[in-house]
Design an enzyme around this catalytic site. Structure first.
Site, PDB file in Angstrom:
ATOM      1  N   LYS A  53      27.577  94.056  50.745  1.00  0.00           N
ATOM      2  CA  LYS A  53      27.710  94.642  49.400  1.00  0.00           C
ATOM      3  C   LYS A  53      26.931  93.795  48.392  1.00  0.00           C
ATOM      4  O   LYS A  53      26.115  94.291  47.608  1.00  0.00           O
ATOM      5  CB  LYS A  53      29.179  94.690  48.977  1.00  0.00           C
ATOM      6  N   ASN A  54      27.144  92.484  48.422  1.00  0.00           N
ATOM      7  CA  ASN A  54      26.572  91.621  47.383  1.00  0.00           C
ATOM      8  C   ASN A  54      25.075  91.370  47.563  1.00  0.00           C
ATOM      9  O   ASN A  54      24.432  90.833  46.676  1.00  0.00           O
ATOM     10  CB  ASN A  54      27.348  90.303  47.321  1.00  0.00           C
ATOM     11  N   CYS A 148      38.145  89.665  33.103  1.00  0.00           N
ATOM     12  CA  CYS A 148      38.410  89.549  34.547  1.00  0.00           C
ATOM     13  C   CYS A 148      39.722  88.799  34.706  1.00  0.00           C
ATOM     14  O   CYS A 148      40.012  87.882  33.939  1.00  0.00           O
ATOM     15  CB  CYS A 148      37.279  88.792  35.230  1.00  0.00           C
ATOM     16  N   ARG A 153      34.624  84.860  32.701  1.00  0.00           N
ATOM     17  CA  ARG A 153      33.421  84.969  33.550  1.00  0.00           C
ATOM     18  C   ARG A 153      32.236  85.270  32.633  1.00  0.00           C
ATOM     19  O   ARG A 153      31.712  86.369  32.611  1.00  0.00           O
ATOM     20  CB  ARG A 153      33.597  86.041  34.615  1.00  0.00           C
ATOM     21  N   ASP A 336      35.034  83.785  47.952  1.00  0.00           N
ATOM     22  CA  ASP A 336      35.411  85.139  48.361  1.00  0.00           C
ATOM     23  C   ASP A 336      36.215  85.166  49.657  1.00  0.00           C
ATOM     24  O   ASP A 336      36.658  86.236  50.076  1.00  0.00           O
ATOM     25  CB  ASP A 336      34.153  86.020  48.510  1.00  0.00           C
ATOM     26  N   ARG A 419      39.570  57.799  13.935  1.00  0.00           N
ATOM     27  CA  ARG A 419      40.481  57.132  12.990  1.00  0.00           C
ATOM     28  C   ARG A 419      41.301  56.054  13.699  1.00  0.00           C
ATOM     29  O   ARG A 419      41.776  55.099  13.095  1.00  0.00           O
ATOM     30  CB  ARG A 419      41.443  58.173  12.377  1.00  0.00           C
TER      31      ARG A 419
HETATM   32  C1  EPZ Z   1      28.982  86.706  42.693  1.00  0.00           C
HETATM   33  O1  EPZ Z   1      29.573  86.938  41.413  1.00  0.00           O
HETATM   34  C2  EPZ Z   1      29.714  87.648  43.659  1.00  0.00           C
HETATM   35  N1  EPZ Z   1      29.529  89.013  43.210  1.00  0.00           N
HETATM   36  C3  EPZ Z   1      31.206  87.322  43.665  1.00  0.00           C
HETATM   37  O2  EPZ Z   1      31.812  88.117  44.687  1.00  0.00           O
HETATM   38  C4  EPZ Z   1      31.404  85.869  44.057  1.00  0.00           C
HETATM   39  O3  EPZ Z   1      32.760  85.543  43.912  1.00  0.00           O
HETATM   40  C5  EPZ Z   1      30.576  84.962  43.119  1.00  0.00           C
HETATM   41  O4  EPZ Z   1      29.197  85.348  43.112  1.00  0.00           O
HETATM   42  C6  EPZ Z   1      30.638  83.505  43.546  1.00  0.00           C
HETATM   43  O5  EPZ Z   1      30.191  83.333  44.847  1.00  0.00           O
HETATM   44  C7  EPZ Z   1      28.384  89.652  43.555  1.00  0.00           C
HETATM   45  O6  EPZ Z   1      27.500  89.130  44.204  1.00  0.00           O
HETATM   46  C8  EPZ Z   1      28.239  91.056  43.088  1.00  0.00           C
HETATM   47  P1  EPZ Z   1      28.550  83.548  39.630  1.00  0.00           P
HETATM   48  P2  EPZ Z   1      28.877  86.385  40.083  1.00  0.00           P
HETATM   49  O7  EPZ Z   1      27.626  83.898  38.539  1.00  0.00           O
HETATM   50  O8  EPZ Z   1      27.408  86.487  40.216  1.00  0.00           O
HETATM   51  C9  EPZ Z   1      30.285  80.963  36.033  1.00  0.00           C
HETATM   52  C10 EPZ Z   1      33.196  89.776  45.585  1.00  0.00           C
HETATM   53  O9  EPZ Z   1      34.354  89.530  45.934  1.00  0.00           O
HETATM   54  N2  EPZ Z   1      29.208  81.556  35.227  1.00  0.00           N
HETATM   55  O10 EPZ Z   1      28.016  82.833  40.802  1.00  0.00           O
HETATM   56  O11 EPZ Z   1      29.528  87.016  38.946  1.00  0.00           O
HETATM   57  C11 EPZ Z   1      31.350  81.974  36.445  1.00  0.00           C
HETATM   58  O12 EPZ Z   1      32.300  82.146  35.436  1.00  0.00           O
HETATM   59  C12 EPZ Z   1      32.699  89.152  44.272  1.00  0.00           C
HETATM   60  O13 EPZ Z   1      32.389  90.417  46.236  1.00  0.00           O
HETATM   61  C13 EPZ Z   1      29.013  81.091  33.925  1.00  0.00           C
HETATM   62  O14 EPZ Z   1      29.728  80.209  33.442  1.00  0.00           O
HETATM   63  O15 EPZ Z   1      29.332  84.850  40.136  1.00  0.00           O
HETATM   64  C14 EPZ Z   1      31.918  81.353  37.709  1.00  0.00           C
HETATM   65  O16 EPZ Z   1      32.883  80.406  37.372  1.00  0.00           O
HETATM   66  C15 EPZ Z   1      33.807  88.663  43.416  1.00  0.00           C
HETATM   67  N3  EPZ Z   1      28.012  81.645  33.195  1.00  0.00           N
HETATM   68  C16 EPZ Z   1      30.699  80.653  38.305  1.00  0.00           C
HETATM   69  O17 EPZ Z   1      29.727  80.519  37.265  1.00  0.00           O
HETATM   70  C17 EPZ Z   1      27.181  82.637  33.680  1.00  0.00           C
HETATM   71  O18 EPZ Z   1      26.289  83.106  32.961  1.00  0.00           O
HETATM   72  C18 EPZ Z   1      30.049  81.400  39.465  1.00  0.00           C
HETATM   73  O19 EPZ Z   1      29.785  82.713  39.030  1.00  0.00           O
HETATM   74  C19 EPZ Z   1      27.391  83.082  35.007  1.00  0.00           C
HETATM   75  C20 EPZ Z   1      28.410  82.520  35.774  1.00  0.00           C
END
Ligand code: EPZ
Length: 440
Positions: A53-54, A148, A153, A336, A419
Site C-alpha cells: 500500500k505505502n 490524527c 503529525r 507499523d 532570574r
Molecule cells: C508513513 O507515514 C506511512 N504512511 C505510515 O504508515 C508510517 O507509520 C510512517 O511513514 C512511519 O514509518 C504511508 O507511507 C502512506 P513520516 P508518514 O513522515 O509519511 C513526523 C500505515 O499504517 N513528521 O515518516 O506520514 C511525524 O509526525 C501508515 O500504513 C514531522 O514532524 O510518516 C512522525 O512523528 C500509518 N513533520 C515522524 O515524522 C513532517 O513534515 C515520521 O512521520 C513530517 C513528519
C-alpha cells in the site's frame, strides 16, 4: 505485560449488507462489517503477500509528473488505492484495472485542480500530490491532512522543503497553497527522518532545475521503490537506499511501468499471526530483506525463522520469550508493526516493553487489548514540543521534562529562568545534556 490466553472468537458468513454508516470524524461512507474470530487454533500453511500500500500510493501520484500511460502490476486491491485513484481523477487522471492486481493509469490529459479536504482527511497520503503538482503545473492547492489519534503529525518538512526549492507556500483556510515559476534544486537537511516528506520532495525535485540533495532522507523500502520508479521515468537519482539522496532534475520525465514491491507490513502481520498462535507458516511473495528487524525480534522471542529467497517460514513455540521493542526509521523496527507485536507480547512469558519513537501516542489499541484481558500499562512518555516558561521554577521544570522527552523541546520566555539560574544550560551540558541557548 503479563500472559493472557483466554481469547474466544468465531468466523461466520455475514447477513445481507446494510447501508454503510458514516465515520464521525470524516463523514466518509464506511462498511460496518465485523470480523468474528474463534481463537485457539495454530495457524499452518502458506500465505502470499499482496503489493505494498505505502509503495503504491506515492507511485500513483508520480504519474502526474509526466503525461502518458503507465502500467502497474502487483497493485493491492485496497480502499486507500481506490481513494488515491479517486483523488487523481479530480486531476483528469484516468485509471483502469485489467484484472485483480494490474492497473493502467493515463495522465495524458491531467490538469491542475484542488485536493479537497473531503478526500484528504480520509487518507493522509493524499499529501503526496503536492510535489508532483508543483513540479508539473507550478501550482498546487492541497488540503492539510487534519488531526490524527496518535498526536500531532505535522507536514512542516514537506512545506519547508518546497519553499527551499523556490516555491511560495501559504496556508489558507486549511489548505496548502503553493506556487512557483520554476523549482530550483537545493540542499534539504531533514531534522527528522520522514517517509512522506522524502517522497514528496523527491517528486518535486524531479523536474527542478539542477541538483537537489535530501539529507537524513527516509530510506524505507517504499521510498527506495519510488526512487527506482522515478529513475525509470528518466530522473537521475543517486544514493537510493541511503539517507542522502541526490536528484538531478529533468524538464521532461517520461511515463514508465512498474511492479509494486511486496507489502512488508502485511508480511510482518502474518508472521506475528503465526507466532501468536504457536503456528507453522510460510509467508510467500515477500522481499525478506525488508523484514530483517521483525525477523530478528521473532527469533529473539524464541521462534524458529527460516528465510528463503522470496519467502519467510516461521515455526513458533507454545509461548514466546519477553522482548524490549523500540521502533525507529528503517532499517529499525517499524512503528507499523508495533500494535501487532503488542498483541503478540501480551501472551508471551514475563514482562515486555514497547517504545514507539516515531509516534509517541500510537497506543489507541491498548484499551481494546486490555478488554481482551491483556495486562498492558502505558508508561507516560513526553514528546518534545515548543513550550513557554511562566515563572522561575516552572521554567526549570520544563527544562527537566525536555531532558527526557522524545525529540526536541523549545522553551521560550527563559527570562524567567535567568532570574534564578546562572548559566544553567552550560552546567547541564557539562553533565552531558543536549541543551543550548538560542539567541532571539
Ligand atoms: C508513513 O507515514 C506511512 N504512511 C505510515 O504508515 C508510517 O507509520 C510512517 O511513514 C512511519 O514509518 C504511508 O507511507 C502512506 P513520516 P508518514 O513522515 O509519511 C513526523 C500505515 O499504517 N513528521 O515518516 O506520514 C511525524 O509526525 C501508515 O500504513 C514531522 O514532524 O510518516 C512522525 O512523528 C500509518 N513533520 C515522524 O515524522 C513532517 O513534515 C515520521 O512521520 C513530517 C513528519
Amino acid at each position: 505485560m503479563k500472559a493472557n490466553t483466554k481469547m474466544k472468537t468465531r468466523v461466520v458468513k455475514q447477513p445481507a449488507p446494510v447501508a454503510p454508516a458514516k465515520t464521525q470524524d470524516t463523514g466518509e461512507a464506511i462498511s460496518m462489517d465485523e470480523v468474528w474470530i474463534e481463537g485457539g487454533r495454530k495457524l499452518r500453511g502458506q500465505v502470499p503477500v499482496s503489493g505494498s500500500k505505502n509503495a503504491t500510493l506515492p507511485v500513483l501520484t508520480a504519474t502526474l509528473l509526466a503525461p502518458g500511460i503507465y502500467r502497474f502490476t502487483n497493485v493491492p486491491a485496497l480502499k486507500d488505492v481506490s481513494t488515491m485513484l479517486e483523488l487523481l481523477a479530480l486531476f483528469g487522471v484516468k485509471s483502469k484495472r485489467d484484472d485483480g492486481h494490474a492497473l493502467y493509469v493515463d495522465s495524458t490529459n491531467a490538469h491542475n485542480a484542488e485536493a479537497p479536504y473531503e478526500l484528504v482527511k480520509t487518507m493522509r497520503a493524499s499529501i503526496y500530490v503536492l510535489g508532483p503538482l508543483l513540479a508539473r503545473f507550478g501550482e498546487a492547492r492541497v488540503s492539510l491532512p487534519g488531526g490524527c489519534a496518535w498526536g500531532p503529525r505535522p507536514v512542516d518538512l514537506h512545506i519547508k522543503g518546497m519553499q527551499r526549492l523556490g516555491a511560495e507556500v501559504e496556508i489558507e483556510h486549511g489548505y496548502i497553497v503553493a506556487r512557483c515559476k520554476k523549482l530550483t534544486g537545493a540542499y534539504l537537511p531533514f531534522e527528522i527522518s520522514s517517509v512522506g516528506a522524502t517522497g514528496n520532495l523527491l517528486m518535486a525535485a524531479a523536474t527542478a532545475e539542477g541538483e537537489t540533495i535530501i539529507d537524513n532522507a527516509a530510506c524505507e523500502p517504499e521510498i527506495e521503490a519510488l526512487a527506482e520508479f522515478l529513475t525509470s521515468m528518466g530522473i537521475k537519482i543517486d544514493g537510493i537506499g541511503t539517507t542522502r539522496l541526490t536528484i538531478t532534475g529533468t524538464p521532461r520525465p517520461h511515463p514508465a511501468d512498474a511492479a509494486m514491491i511486496p507489502d512488508r507490513i502485511e508480511a510482518g502481520t502474518f508472521l506475528a499471526a503465526a507466532a501468536i498462535t504457536g503456528g507453522d507458516v510460510e509467508v510467500t511473495s515477500v522481499e525478506p530483506r525488508h523484514l530483517d528487524a521483525v525477523v530478528e525480534k521473532l527469533e529473539e522471542a524464541g521462534a524458529e525463522v527460516t528465510v528463503h529467497e522470496r519467502s519467510i517460514h516461521v515455526r513458533a513455540p507454545e509461548r514466546l520469550n519477553p522482548l524490549r521493542v523500540t521502533t525507529s526509521p528503517f532499517p529499525g523496527f517499524p512503528t507499523d508493526m508495533q500494535a501487532q507485536f503488542m498483541a503478540l507480547l501480551s501472551v508471551a512469558r514475563g514482562t515486555s516493553t514497547i517504545t514507539d519513537t516515531i509516534y509517541a501516542d500510537r497506543f489507541t489499541h491498548v484499551a481494546e487489548l486490555q478488554r481482551l484481558g491483556a495486562d498492558i500499562r502505558v508508561d507516560p512518555s513526553l514528546s518534545g514540543a515548543p513550550v513557554m516558561a511562566t515563572d522561575l521554577r516552572a521554567s526549570a521544570a520544563l527544562i527537566l521534562a525536555g531532558l527526557v522527552a522524545n525529540s526536541e523541546t523549545k522553551v521560550s520566555r527563559i527570562y524567567h529562568l535567568d532570574r534564578g539560574y546562572e548559566r544553567i544550560e552550560e552546567k547541564l551540558q557539562g553533565l552531558g545534556a543536549a541543551i543550548r541557548r538560542v539567541r532571539a
